[in-house]
Design a protein around this motif. Structure first.
Motif, PDB file in Angstrom:
ATOM      1  N   GLY A   7     -55.876  99.923  95.669  1.00  0.00           N
ATOM      2  CA  GLY A   7     -55.730  99.812  97.159  1.00  0.00           C
ATOM      3  C   GLY A   7     -55.745  98.320  97.584  1.00  0.00           C
ATOM      4  O   GLY A   7     -55.399  97.989  98.579  1.00  0.00           O
ATOM      5  N   LYS A   8     -55.876  97.390  96.555  1.00  0.00           N
ATOM      6  CA  LYS A   8     -55.801  95.987  97.052  1.00  0.00           C
ATOM      7  C   LYS A   8     -54.295  95.536  96.977  1.00  0.00           C
ATOM      8  O   LYS A   8     -53.466  95.979  96.438  1.00  0.00           O
ATOM      9  N   ARG A   9     -53.844  94.781  98.162  1.00  0.00           N
ATOM     10  CA  ARG A   9     -52.480  94.220  98.390  1.00  0.00           C
ATOM     11  C   ARG A   9     -52.558  92.706  98.284  1.00  0.00           C
ATOM     12  O   ARG A   9     -53.484  91.883  98.478  1.00  0.00           O
ATOM     13  N   SER A  10     -51.265  92.212  97.837  1.00  0.00           N
ATOM     14  CA  SER A  10     -51.206  90.665  98.208  1.00  0.00           C
ATOM     15  C   SER A  10     -50.636  90.496  99.491  1.00  0.00           C
ATOM     16  O   SER A  10     -50.218  91.224 100.502  1.00  0.00           O
ATOM     17  N   ASN A  11     -50.849  89.185  99.788  1.00  0.00           N
ATOM     18  CA  ASN A  11     -50.011  88.739 101.191  1.00  0.00           C
ATOM     19  C   ASN A  11     -48.676  88.600 100.916  1.00  0.00           C
ATOM     20  O   ASN A  11     -48.074  88.659  99.629  1.00  0.00           O
ATOM     21  N   LYS A  12     -47.923  88.919 102.008  1.00  0.00           N
ATOM     22  CA  LYS A  12     -46.509  88.818 101.881  1.00  0.00           C
ATOM     23  C   LYS A  12     -45.873  87.463 101.673  1.00  0.00           C
ATOM     24  O   LYS A  12     -46.336  86.621 102.287  1.00  0.00           O
ATOM     25  N   VAL A  13     -44.815  87.536 100.948  1.00  0.00           N
ATOM     26  CA  VAL A  13     -44.335  86.105 100.477  1.00  0.00           C
ATOM     27  C   VAL A  13     -42.795  86.295 100.749  1.00  0.00           C
ATOM     28  O   VAL A  13     -41.971  87.445 100.696  1.00  0.00           O
ATOM     29  N   LYS A  14     -42.060  85.365 101.423  1.00  0.00           N
ATOM     30  CA  LYS A  14     -40.641  85.420 102.041  1.00  0.00           C
ATOM     31  C   LYS A  14     -39.847  84.941 100.903  1.00  0.00           C
ATOM     32  O   LYS A  14     -40.115  84.045 100.191  1.00  0.00           O
ATOM     33  N   ASN A  15     -38.971  85.724 100.382  1.00  0.00           N
ATOM     34  CA  ASN A  15     -38.044  85.390  99.340  1.00  0.00           C
ATOM     35  C   ASN A  15     -36.534  85.592  99.946  1.00  0.00           C
ATOM     36  O   ASN A  15     -36.348  86.332 100.872  1.00  0.00           O
ATOM     37  N   LEU A  16     -35.850  84.728  99.430  1.00  0.00           N
ATOM     38  CA  LEU A  16     -34.320  84.875  99.816  1.00  0.00           C
ATOM     39  C   LEU A  16     -33.614  85.551  98.543  1.00  0.00           C
ATOM     40  O   LEU A  16     -33.692  85.161  97.296  1.00  0.00           O
ATOM     41  N   VAL A  17     -32.509  86.128  98.997  1.00  0.00           N
ATOM     42  CA  VAL A  17     -31.786  86.781  98.081  1.00  0.00           C
ATOM     43  C   VAL A  17     -30.554  85.750  97.978  1.00  0.00           C
ATOM     44  O   VAL A  17     -29.345  85.820  98.697  1.00  0.00           O
ATOM     45  N   GLU A  18     -30.855  84.920  96.921  1.00  0.00           N
ATOM     46  CA  GLU A  18     -30.142  83.695  96.932  1.00  0.00           C
ATOM     47  C   GLU A  18     -28.542  83.883  95.964  1.00  0.00           C
ATOM     48  O   GLU A  18     -28.769  84.492  94.867  1.00  0.00           O
ATOM     49  N   ARG A  19     -27.622  83.224  96.522  1.00  0.00           N
ATOM     50  CA  ARG A  19     -26.305  83.705  95.808  1.00  0.00           C
ATOM     51  C   ARG A  19     -26.029  83.398  94.492  1.00  0.00           C
ATOM     52  O   ARG A  19     -26.015  83.982  93.620  1.00  0.00           O
ATOM     53  N   GLY A  20     -26.840  82.108  94.009  1.00  0.00           N
ATOM     54  CA  GLY A  20     -26.792  81.619  92.555  1.00  0.00           C
ATOM     55  C   GLY A  20     -27.760  82.715  91.874  1.00  0.00           C
ATOM     56  O   GLY A  20     -27.251  82.984  90.639  1.00  0.00           O
ATOM     57  N   ALA A  21     -28.702  83.040  92.235  1.00  0.00           N
ATOM     58  CA  ALA A  21     -29.625  83.856  91.625  1.00  0.00           C
ATOM     59  C   ALA A  21     -29.113  85.218  91.347  1.00  0.00           C
ATOM     60  O   ALA A  21     -29.254  85.917  90.277  1.00  0.00           O
ATOM     61  N   VAL A  22     -28.324  85.814  92.305  1.00  0.00           N
ATOM     62  CA  VAL A  22     -27.763  87.161  92.277  1.00  0.00           C
ATOM     63  C   VAL A  22     -26.490  86.924  91.120  1.00  0.00           C
ATOM     64  O   VAL A  22     -26.455  87.992  90.143  1.00  0.00           O
ATOM     65  N   LYS A  23     -25.956  85.843  91.099  1.00  0.00           N
ATOM     66  CA  LYS A  23     -24.660  85.463  90.303  1.00  0.00           C
ATOM     67  C   LYS A  23     -25.467  85.724  88.756  1.00  0.00           C
ATOM     68  O   LYS A  23     -24.848  86.343  87.929  1.00  0.00           O
ATOM     69  N   LYS A  24     -26.356  84.983  88.282  1.00  0.00           N
ATOM     70  CA  LYS A  24     -26.968  84.685  87.407  1.00  0.00           C
ATOM     71  C   LYS A  24     -27.513  85.912  86.850  1.00  0.00           C
ATOM     72  O   LYS A  24     -27.329  86.407  85.854  1.00  0.00           O
ATOM     73  N   PHE A  25     -28.112  86.915  87.692  1.00  0.00           N
ATOM     74  CA  PHE A  25     -28.742  88.229  87.340  1.00  0.00           C
ATOM     75  C   PHE A  25     -27.544  89.231  86.823  1.00  0.00           C
ATOM     76  O   PHE A  25     -27.509  89.820  86.020  1.00  0.00           O
ATOM     77  N   ALA A  26     -26.568  89.339  87.951  1.00  0.00           N
ATOM     78  CA  ALA A  26     -25.550  90.160  87.612  1.00  0.00           C
ATOM     79  C   ALA A  26     -24.881  89.884  86.147  1.00  0.00           C
ATOM     80  O   ALA A  26     -24.452  90.682  85.239  1.00  0.00           O
ATOM     81  N   GLU A  27     -24.903  88.373  85.984  1.00  0.00           N
ATOM     82  CA  GLU A  27     -24.222  88.180  84.558  1.00  0.00           C
ATOM     83  C   GLU A  27     -25.157  88.626  83.452  1.00  0.00           C
ATOM     84  O   GLU A  27     -24.635  88.961  82.417  1.00  0.00           O
ATOM     85  N   ALA A  28     -26.448  88.217  83.706  1.00  0.00           N
ATOM     86  CA  ALA A  28     -27.698  88.747  82.543  1.00  0.00           C
ATOM     87  C   ALA A  28     -27.385  90.374  82.252  1.00  0.00           C
ATOM     88  O   ALA A  28     -27.687  90.637  81.070  1.00  0.00           O
ATOM     89  N   ILE A  29     -26.875  91.164  83.216  1.00  0.00           N
ATOM     90  CA  ILE A  29     -26.840  92.561  82.946  1.00  0.00           C
ATOM     91  C   ILE A  29     -25.578  93.006  82.480  1.00  0.00           C
ATOM     92  O   ILE A  29     -25.195  94.202  82.750  1.00  0.00           O
ATOM     93  N   GLY A  30     -24.548  91.949  82.499  1.00  0.00           N
ATOM     94  CA  GLY A  30     -23.333  92.336  82.308  1.00  0.00           C
ATOM     95  C   GLY A  30     -22.623  93.091  83.305  1.00  0.00           C
ATOM     96  O   GLY A  30     -21.638  94.254  83.234  1.00  0.00           O
ATOM     97  N   ASP A  31     -22.911  92.836  84.738  1.00  0.00           N
ATOM     98  CA  ASP A  31     -21.991  93.374  85.681  1.00  0.00           C
ATOM     99  C   ASP A  31     -21.772  92.386  86.910  1.00  0.00           C
ATOM    100  O   ASP A  31     -22.245  92.370  88.004  1.00  0.00           O
ATOM    101  N   LEU A  32     -20.795  91.668  86.296  1.00  0.00           N
ATOM    102  CA  LEU A  32     -20.263  90.276  87.496  1.00  0.00           C
ATOM    103  C   LEU A  32     -19.117  91.265  88.297  1.00  0.00           C
ATOM    104  O   LEU A  32     -17.979  90.774  88.398  1.00  0.00           O
ATOM    105  N   HIS A  33     -19.543  92.280  88.826  1.00  0.00           N
ATOM    106  CA  HIS A  33     -18.615  92.775  89.893  1.00  0.00           C
ATOM    107  C   HIS A  33     -18.317  91.968  91.010  1.00  0.00           C
ATOM    108  O   HIS A  33     -19.300  91.359  91.788  1.00  0.00           O
ATOM    109  N   PRO A  34     -17.093  92.080  91.581  1.00  0.00           N
ATOM    110  CA  PRO A  34     -16.938  91.265  92.871  1.00  0.00           C
ATOM    111  C   PRO A  34     -17.738  91.510  93.945  1.00  0.00           C
ATOM    112  O   PRO A  34     -17.949  90.489  94.599  1.00  0.00           O
ATOM    113  N   ILE A  35     -18.222  92.783  94.184  1.00  0.00           N
ATOM    114  CA  ILE A  35     -19.056  92.932  95.350  1.00  0.00           C
ATOM    115  C   ILE A  35     -20.324  92.178  95.191  1.00  0.00           C
ATOM    116  O   ILE A  35     -21.063  91.975  96.220  1.00  0.00           O
ATOM    117  N   PHE A  36     -20.614  91.667  94.072  1.00  0.00           N
ATOM    118  CA  PHE A  36     -22.192  90.904  93.985  1.00  0.00           C
ATOM    119  C   PHE A  36     -21.579  89.467  93.844  1.00  0.00           C
ATOM    120  O   PHE A  36     -22.502  88.620  94.495  1.00  0.00           O
TER     121      PHE A  36
END
Lengths: 149, 136
Positions: A7-36
């Motif tokens: 039942g314990k919860r953490s405090n909310k943390v603000k995260n950004l869906v950052e373009r560079g991080a998305v690209k790096k992640f898409a590459e790491a899972i072999g899915d460099l699709h243009p929509i990403f």
């Protein structure tokens, strides 16, 4: 052992869906699709922008639950369940937090095992739910013993 | 296949077979995801944990499996994605990704999904629910 954390919860943390991080992640899972990764494809799409792959929330910071002290090593990932209201947009802010949903122990082949159910949430800045991520973590007897020391 | 609407129950999306898993694949995923558990990258640490060698992050395989659905983002999005981790993935394993349509309605399509190794053993399995975008 971890029942006190249910039942314990953490405090909310603000995260950004950052373009560079998305690209790096898409590459790491072999899915460099243009929509990403391609801005033009994003603009032409129904989203009017790029989106992130469904397992991208792995990279977010969900804050800390004080009562939950897990070891760095020896945990087994049993299950993973995502639910989405819509895909995440590149460039948007997401408020993330984590909750201990359950903990129980079962006797198995290799002794007494702990099962920890964690649920993570991502909301937009108005507090609307965007996604949840449920995770089952298995804690083996060896690791449980180390945790009790 | 260019549209997912043509798919009939019992049919599969075009399967994908990945190149043999390399250490660099896992190092890249560690960096991209922030999961630096050394059993995925350093042999000695994997051996200390009782493993014959480094194993892939389960989430690496789950991330890969989702790409079967990426081409259809204009028709539908992944609303639910559930995975059970069944077996370990080692270096040089050749993983094949598959999705079979089990049920289809006006709003949703239900797929059974799995990733298997070169021995045909399932390493992850689960389901994907695609929600169709409302017709405009």
């Amino acid at each position: 052992m971890l029942t006190h954390a249910i039942g314990k919860r953490s405090n909310k943390v603000k995260n950004l869906v950052e373009r560079g991080a998305v690209k790096k992640f898409a590459e790491a899972i072999g899915d460099l699709h243009p929509i990403f990764v391609c801005e033009e494809t994003g603009k032409q799409s129904r989203f009017k922008q790029n989106i992130a792959p469904p397992t991208f929330p792995r990279v977010f910071d969900y804050g800390i639950i004080e009562e939950l002290n897990l070891p760095e090593k020896g945990l087994i990932h049993g299950e993973q369940i995502y639910h989405y209201e819509r895909p995440l947009h590149v460039g948007e802010d997401v408020h993330c937090y984590c909750e201990v949903k359950n903990y129980y122990e079962r006797r198995g082949k290799s002794g007494e095992m702990g099962f920890l159910l964690l649920k993570r949430y991502g909301e937009d800045l108005e507090g609307n739910l965007l996604f949840t991520e449920e995770q089952v973590v298995i804690i083996t007897e060896t690791v449980r013993r180390e945790m009790m020391v | 296949m260019t549209t997912i609407n043509e798919l009939k129950i019992g049919e599969c999306l075009d399967e994908i077979t990945l190149s043999p898993v390399t250490r660099l694949d896992l190092i890249k995923y560690a960096g991209a995801s922030g999961d630096y558990n050394p059993i995925h990258t350093i042999d000695e640490e994997a051996e200390k944990a009782g493993l014959p060698g480094v194993i892939a992050h389960g989430m690496w395989t789950m991330g890969n499996l989702a790409k079967l659905f990426t081409p259809f983002y204009e028709e539908a999005f992944i609303e639910d994605y559930s995975i059970r981790f069944k077996g370990m993935v080692f270096l040089n394993d050749v993983i094949t990704l598959q999705a079979e349509l089990r049920d289809s309605g006006e709003e949703k399509m239900n797929f059974k999904v799995k990733a298997s190794n070169q021995e045909g053993q399932q390493v992850i399995k689960g389901s994907v629910v695609l929600r169709r975008w409302p017709q405009s």
